[in-house]
Design an enzyme around this catalytic site. Structure first.
Site, PDB file in Angstrom:
ATOM      1  N   SER A 153       0.783  -0.764  -0.228  1.00 21.70           N
ATOM      2  CA  SER A 153      -0.302  -0.201  -0.759  1.00 21.70           C
ATOM      3  C   SER A 153       1.587   1.466  -0.224  1.00 21.70           C
ATOM      4  O   SER A 153       1.727   1.170   0.681  1.00 21.70           O
ATOM      5  CB  SER A 153      -0.895  -0.448   0.868  1.00 21.70           C
ATOM      6  OG  SER A 153      -1.334   1.772   1.508  1.00 21.70           O
ATOM      7  N   TYR A 166      -2.612  -1.110  10.562  1.00 24.38           N
ATOM      8  CA  TYR A 166      -2.701  -0.834   9.098  1.00 24.38           C
ATOM      9  C   TYR A 166      -1.135  -0.332   8.547  1.00 24.38           C
ATOM     10  O   TYR A 166      -0.519  -0.938   7.938  1.00 24.38           O
ATOM     11  CB  TYR A 166      -3.454  -0.423   8.133  1.00 24.38           C
ATOM     12  CG  TYR A 166      -4.189  -0.655   6.908  1.00 24.38           C
ATOM     13  CD1 TYR A 166      -4.460  -1.775   6.432  1.00 24.38           C
ATOM     14  CD2 TYR A 166      -3.277   0.658   5.837  1.00 24.38           C
ATOM     15  CE1 TYR A 166      -4.742  -1.868   4.630  1.00 24.38           C
ATOM     16  CE2 TYR A 166      -3.270  -0.394   4.618  1.00 24.38           C
ATOM     17  CZ  TYR A 166      -4.194  -1.183   3.815  1.00 24.38           C
ATOM     18  OH  TYR A 166      -4.606  -0.781   2.752  1.00 24.38           O
TER      19      TYR A 166
END
Ligand code: BGC
Length: 268
Positions: A153, A166
């Protein structure tokens, strides 16, 4: 993308019944690979993905497994070796978010995200590597003995307030990938990451589903559009193919420029 780019290769995609994983599994099938569609919940959607992949004239089946569970991952990969003969491409994609401000975040929320997003990638990579090493290079199939593609990501490098679990998991994926790449390159195994920005999928629906939310999101994307799952799927196909055989230990950001510090275009 050439239709037969991955002809004869066997791929496994985790979390392949929705979002980026689904688009990736379909794109690998379109490129000629046989594909295992992993899912943990959502058997119906997984079955639809399998049917779409079979439409390309390649083989596919769905396999339920929780990537954070050691035994389930090893059963998944050994079944694939039984059914398809081997594995050439592991796409460690499965991931989730459990967002909260740090003072509200429970240990369970922290742990779940680390377990799936980081430990899950470790387990999937480890089991695939065992088979890559057993089989070695088959030159008619690929120049590499195997390819691992970690779904990362932009939050591998972009801090994200309210999402410490996350962002930490994706920061970890960056080092997991580089360390495995360093360890395994001499064995002709290529380990790389694809790092998406904001892609239109269920995980971030709140960020794009209303015009106001989308306008806010676009302030972070110099290229001026929210990404589609196919933007990522195409990058994974390329990364898995011999076109990118010399790419080892790289993170390919596919983010419309989100990592270019867009706030600095006019500030600073
Ligand atoms: C997250 C999305 C987010 C995107 C950009 C992704 O990794 O899962 O929720 O929209 O990063 O911030």
């Amino acid at each position: 993308m050439p239709a037969h780019l991955l002809k004869g290769q066997k791929a496994l995609v985790t979390g392949a019944n929705s979002g980026i994983g689904k688009a990736t599994a379909i794109a690998l099938g379109r490129a000629g690979a046989d594909v295992v569609v992993n899912y943990v919940v959502g058997a119906d959607e997984a079955a639809k993905v399998v049917a779409e992949i079979e439409g390309f004239g390649v083989r596919s089946y769905a396999h339920e497994a929780d990537v954070s569970k050691d035994d389930q991952v090893s059963v998944m990969v050994s079944r694939m070796v039984d059914e398809f003969g081997t594995i050439d491409i592991m796409v460690a994609n499965a991931g989730l978010q459990r967002d909260a401000a740090v003072t509200e975040m429970t240990l369970a929320q922290w742990q779940k995200v680390i377990d799936v997003n980081l430990t899950g990638q470790f387990l999937c990579a480890r089991e695939a590597v065992k088979e890559f090493l057993r089989r070695g290079v088959v030159p008619e199939v690929s120049r590499a003995a195997g390819k691992i593609i970690c779904m990362s990501s932009v939050h591998q490098i972009v801090p994200w307030s309210g999402h410490v679990n996350y962002a930490s998991s994706k920061g970890g994926v960056g080092m997991l990938m580089q360390t495995l790449a360093q360890e395994l390159a001499p064995k002709k195994i290529r380990v790389n990451s694809v790092a998406p920005g904001a892609i239109r999928t269920p995980i971030n629906k709140d960020a794009w589903e209303t015009p106001d939310a989308e306008a806010d999101l676009l302030k972070l994307i110099p290229y001026g559009r929210v990404g589609d799952p196919d933007d990522i799927a195409n990058a994974v196909v390329a990364m898995a193919s011999d076109l990118l055989d010399y790419v080892v230990g790289a993170t390919l950001y596919v983010d419309g420029g989100m990592t270019l510090f867009p706030g600095f275009a006019t500030g600073g």
